[in-house]
Design a protein around this motif. Structure first.
Motif, PDB file in Angstrom:
ATOM      1  N   LYS A 152      25.038  44.366  48.234  1.00 50.22           N
ATOM      2  CA  LYS A 152      25.936  44.730  47.174  1.00 50.22           C
ATOM      3  C   LYS A 152      27.492  44.336  47.484  1.00 50.22           C
ATOM      4  CE  LYS A 152      22.802  46.735  44.538  1.00 50.22           C
ATOM      5  NZ  LYS A 152      22.199  45.706  43.288  1.00 50.22           N
ATOM      6  N   ALA A 153      27.596  43.599  48.383  1.00 51.47           N
ATOM      7  CA  ALA A 153      29.141  43.220  48.748  1.00 51.47           C
ATOM      8  C   ALA A 153      29.370  41.767  47.700  1.00 51.47           C
ATOM      9  CB  ALA A 153      28.852  42.864  50.282  1.00 51.47           C
ATOM     10  N   PRO A 154      30.444  42.372  47.012  1.00 54.24           N
ATOM     11  CA  PRO A 154      30.701  41.317  45.895  1.00 54.24           C
ATOM     12  C   PRO A 154      31.625  40.139  46.386  1.00 54.24           C
ATOM     13  CG  PRO A 154      31.933  43.265  45.642  1.00 54.24           C
ATOM     14  CD  PRO A 154      30.899  43.439  46.696  1.00 54.24           C
ATOM     15  N   LEU A 155      31.390  38.973  45.937  1.00 53.34           N
ATOM     16  CA  LEU A 155      32.237  37.840  46.132  1.00 53.34           C
ATOM     17  C   LEU A 155      32.666  37.385  45.057  1.00 53.34           C
ATOM     18  CD1 LEU A 155      33.368  35.238  47.764  1.00 53.34           C
ATOM     19  CD2 LEU A 155      31.234  34.110  47.735  1.00 53.34           C
ATOM     20  N   LEU A 156      33.970  37.382  44.639  1.00 48.04           N
ATOM     21  CA  LEU A 156      34.467  37.079  43.308  1.00 48.04           C
ATOM     22  C   LEU A 156      35.337  35.768  43.405  1.00 48.04           C
ATOM     23  CD1 LEU A 156      34.820  37.766  40.289  1.00 48.04           C
ATOM     24  CD2 LEU A 156      36.899  39.051  40.812  1.00 48.04           C
ATOM     25  N   SER A 157      35.065  34.920  42.728  1.00 46.45           N
ATOM     26  CA  SER A 157      35.685  33.556  42.927  1.00 46.45           C
ATOM     27  C   SER A 157      36.515  33.136  41.607  1.00 46.45           C
ATOM     28  CB  SER A 157      35.007  32.284  43.212  1.00 46.45           C
ATOM     29  OG  SER A 157      34.312  32.416  44.498  1.00 46.45           O
ATOM     30  N   ALA A 158      37.745  32.823  41.621  1.00 41.51           N
ATOM     31  CA  ALA A 158      38.325  32.372  40.542  1.00 41.51           C
ATOM     32  C   ALA A 158      38.495  30.845  40.337  1.00 41.51           C
ATOM     33  CB  ALA A 158      39.833  32.799  40.539  1.00 41.51           C
ATOM     34  N   PHE A 159      38.426  30.341  39.128  1.00 39.35           N
ATOM     35  CA  PHE A 159      38.271  28.752  38.973  1.00 39.35           C
ATOM     36  C   PHE A 159      39.151  28.550  37.651  1.00 39.35           C
ATOM     37  CE2 PHE A 159      33.995  29.709  40.401  1.00 39.35           C
ATOM     38  CZ  PHE A 159      33.695  28.766  41.285  1.00 39.35           C
ATOM     39  N   GLY A 160      40.162  27.655  38.264  1.00 41.82           N
ATOM     40  CA  GLY A 160      41.196  27.167  37.167  1.00 41.82           C
ATOM     41  C   GLY A 160      42.288  28.266  37.286  1.00 41.82           C
ATOM     42  N   GLY A 161      43.023  28.500  36.188  1.00 38.48           N
ATOM     43  CA  GLY A 161      44.466  29.321  36.381  1.00 38.48           C
ATOM     44  C   GLY A 161      45.751  28.460  36.097  1.00 38.48           C
ATOM     45  N   LYS A 162      46.762  29.182  36.135  1.00 34.44           N
ATOM     46  CA  LYS A 162      47.974  28.343  35.977  1.00 34.44           C
ATOM     47  C   LYS A 162      49.123  29.398  36.630  1.00 34.44           C
ATOM     48  CE  LYS A 162      50.192  28.016  32.138  1.00 34.44           C
ATOM     49  NZ  LYS A 162      50.588  27.651  30.575  1.00 34.44           N
ATOM     50  N   LEU A 163      50.432  28.816  36.820  1.00 35.93           N
ATOM     51  CA  LEU A 163      51.323  29.653  37.394  1.00 35.93           C
ATOM     52  C   LEU A 163      51.562  30.960  36.476  1.00 35.93           C
ATOM     53  CD1 LEU A 163      53.467  29.862  40.045  1.00 35.93           C
ATOM     54  CD2 LEU A 163      54.793  28.805  38.173  1.00 35.93           C
ATOM     55  N   THR A 164      51.684  30.544  35.189  1.00 41.90           N
ATOM     56  CA  THR A 164      52.474  31.632  34.209  1.00 41.90           C
ATOM     57  C   THR A 164      51.493  32.632  34.126  1.00 41.90           C
ATOM     58  OG1 THR A 164      53.337  29.741  32.986  1.00 41.90           O
ATOM     59  CG2 THR A 164      52.814  31.773  31.816  1.00 41.90           C
ATOM     60  N   THR A 165      50.141  32.447  34.214  1.00 44.38           N
ATOM     61  CA  THR A 165      49.140  33.521  34.058  1.00 44.38           C
ATOM     62  C   THR A 165      48.374  34.296  35.290  1.00 44.38           C
ATOM     63  OG1 THR A 165      47.406  32.003  33.759  1.00 44.38           O
ATOM     64  CG2 THR A 165      48.417  32.773  31.830  1.00 44.38           C
ATOM     65  N   TYR A 166      49.338  34.146  36.255  1.00 42.25           N
ATOM     66  CA  TYR A 166      48.690  34.690  37.458  1.00 42.25           C
ATOM     67  C   TYR A 166      48.557  36.271  37.533  1.00 42.25           C
ATOM     68  CZ  TYR A 166      52.875  36.892  39.478  1.00 42.25           C
ATOM     69  OH  TYR A 166      53.916  37.845  39.597  1.00 42.25           O
ATOM     70  N   ARG A 167      49.455  36.901  36.864  1.00 49.24           N
ATOM     71  CA  ARG A 167      49.538  38.241  37.015  1.00 49.24           C
ATOM     72  C   ARG A 167      48.299  38.872  36.180  1.00 49.24           C
ATOM     73  NH1 ARG A 167      50.413  42.628  34.656  1.00 49.24           N
ATOM     74  NH2 ARG A 167      50.976  41.520  32.678  1.00 49.24           N
ATOM     75  N   LYS A 168      47.924  38.234  34.920  1.00 50.95           N
ATOM     76  CA  LYS A 168      46.834  38.691  34.168  1.00 50.95           C
ATOM     77  C   LYS A 168      45.457  38.170  35.011  1.00 50.95           C
ATOM     78  CE  LYS A 168      46.784  40.469  30.872  1.00 50.95           C
ATOM     79  NZ  LYS A 168      46.813  41.842  30.702  1.00 50.95           N
ATOM     80  N   LEU A 169      45.571  37.081  35.704  1.00 50.50           N
ATOM     81  CA  LEU A 169      44.477  36.678  36.369  1.00 50.50           C
ATOM     82  C   LEU A 169      44.188  37.689  37.493  1.00 50.50           C
ATOM     83  CD1 LEU A 169      43.414  33.277  37.718  1.00 50.50           C
ATOM     84  CD2 LEU A 169      43.423  35.126  39.165  1.00 50.50           C
TER      85      LEU A 169
END
Length: 519
Positions: A366-383
């Motif tokens: 149950k150890a989670p691995l969460l990966s982020a794909f994409g994104g941009k500087l502007t929306t980092y906080r919401k990401l």
């Protein structure tokens, strides 16, 4: 505290007996954003970055927090709205780093009809609940610049606003705040392996300079490695990903500024791209970006002559002053990791939105691995907020989101405006030359008092390396911001490197060598 750039932080986080809640992999804007948000929600956090903070994509942007006017053409209304809201947030939480910037979009009828631009700007004005950003309006280019700045065939333009930001310092200040709240930040430290052991991750983090290895046990991993997100996944045992990133190179050139005023320009290219031309520190202009598919190692990215010619050609189409390669003072390139939703799309059409992939292993793991794909500087906080939303089921006692109204380090202006604090600071320190005082305030805000603690004259600032760069600032960056090399200091933590001679840069290297020897 040492002088090696390894900011001291007493911790027992990550032992087998006392595992850390979250190991964040990647010291770009998304990684530090997640680390800061997570530690503020009550999680214990370690962040590891194989190079320097913001060394990759996050220090090689166009220096904008912007809604993405062009994204409206691809009907990405949610992304644009989210980004427009973030413009206002960053002005509130980091007013010393960010400022509204008036942009003049030069209308070229061959590229887009006038009605389409008006419609786009109407949506841009209203999608994000604009509060502090002025509304757009039409302008007559030849009347606004009667000296003939713009080529005479272009008469109509549109003025609108976005937000200028020092991208690398935005990254560092997120990391500083995370560390002040209890996170451990490890630079030059690469994740070299990870295996699940029941409900824990057992990871190996290697110091890339010494080769030393450290075991870090974590309840969850966030993979925010940007262009290296797939490489990180390949180092994790028994994890297969169905997502990928598409690497796109974006290059910028820096030239002497050739127009008066604080505004920037937005130029439409024949290939439907939009090129930004904006003021860039004292007397300079930043021009970009390109969009070129990239299939090499992100570490090896650099500008090509074709890109320089492309950008100069667009400038010379719109401006009466004809610019050439000899006008280019500096350049930089970055690799943007765009979420690969369609291989057939052009590089410009690939979404700038982000997505996540969550892996929890088998039924017993149950150890989670969460990966982020994409994104941009502007929306980092919401990401970061959305990333932690994915982890709430594993940390049910996690506190709610908090970063929308929390100032970054240096932005504690006690309810007043940053300009009022800056004026008071200059009045209290009349011995500081105006340009030097402005530099300190823009970089460090209210932390300037800590940077200059005990100084009452220029002689107290130590070695003068050239320009606005003194030893007192270098020592602050080594002790408090994980800087180790001359590039860390001159290119990312500050932009002194734009204004120092080769000999002056060499003197910084010599000084650093002496500091390391004395440590």
């Amino acid at each position: 505290m040492t002088m090696t750039g390894k900011v001291s932080h007493q911790t027992t986080l990550g032992t087998e007996a006392d595992p850390v809640d979250l190991l964040v992999v990647g010291g770009g804007i998304n990684g530090v954003g997640v680390a800061r948000d997570a530690v503020g929600r009550g999680l214990s956090v370690v962040l590891c970055e194989k190079g320097d903070l913001s060394e990759g994509t996050s220090s090689r942007s166009g220096k904008y927090i912007h809604g993405g006017l062009r994204y409206l053409e691809y009907y990405e209304f949610r992304l644009v709205r989210e980004a427009l809201i973030e413009r206002e947030v960053v002005l509130d939480v980091a007013p010393h780093l960010a400022k509204p910037l008036r942009l003049i979009l030069v209308h070229s009828p061959e590229q887009r009809p006038r009605w389409l631009i008006r419609l786009g700007l109407f949506l841009y004005d209203h999608l994000g609940g604009r509060k502090r950003i002025p509304a757009s309006k039409a302008v007559n280019l030849q009347s606004e610049w009667p000296e003939g700045l713009i080529n005479p065939q272009f008469h109509c333009g549109f003025a609108y606003w976005d937000v200028w930001i020092d991208d690398a310092r935005l990254v560092v200040l997120n990391a500083v705040d995370a560390a002040r709240r209890g996170a451990e930040v490890l630079t030059r430290s690469e994740l070299s392996g990870a295996q699940r052991q029941g409900e824990l991750w057992c990871t190996t983090v290697r110091d890339v300079e010494t080769g030393d290895q450290r075991k870090i046990y974590a309840r969850a991993i966030f993979n925010g490695a940007g262009p290296w997100v797939e490489k990180v996944l390949s180092s994790v045992d028994k994890v297969k990903s169905g997502s990928s990133v598409r690497l796109v190179k974006g290059s910028h050139i820096i030239l002497p500024k050739w127009w008066t005023g604080d505004n920037g320009f937005v130029l439409q290219a024949p290939d439907k791209r939009i090129i930004f031309v904006n003021p860039y520190f004292e007397g300079l202009a930043l021009v970009g970006t390109t969009d070129v598919p990239f299939d090499g190692r992100p570490e090896d990215v650099k500008i090509d002559q074709d890109e320089i010619d492309y950008l100069l050609g667009i400038l010379n189409t719109y401006f009466t002053r004809q610019l050439s390669g000899s006008d280019v003072l500096h350049s930089y390139s970055g690799v943007r990791p765009l979420f690969n939703d369609d291989d057939d799309k052009s590089a410009s059409a690939v979404t700038r939105d982000y997505t996540f992939e969550l892996d929890i292993g088998g039924e017993k793991d149950k150890a989670p691995l969460l990966s982020a794909f994409g994104g941009k500087l502007t929306t980092y906080r919401k990401l970061a907020e959305h990333a932690l939303d994915h982890l709430v089921p594993f940390f049910p006692k996690m506190k709610p989101a908090w970063t929308a109204s929390a100032s970054l380090p240096g932005a504690d202006f006690s309810g007043g405006a940053s300009s009022d604090w800056a004026a008071s600071f200059r009045q209290s320190n009349p011995w500081l030359p105006e340009g030097l005082a402005e530099h300190y305030v823009l970089c460090y805000g209210t932390d300037t008092a800590k940077v200059l603690a005990g100084a009452s004259g220029l002689a107290d600032l130590g070695v003068h390396f050239g320009g606005l760069f003194y030893e007192v600032e270098a020592r602050w960056l080594l002790e408090h911001e994980w800087a180790r090399t001359a590039d860390d200091i001159l290119v990312r933590r500050t932009k002194h490197g734009l204004f120092l001679t080769d000999d002056e840069k060499a003197s910084v290297e010599t000084w650093l060598t002496g500091i390391r020897g004395a440590a």
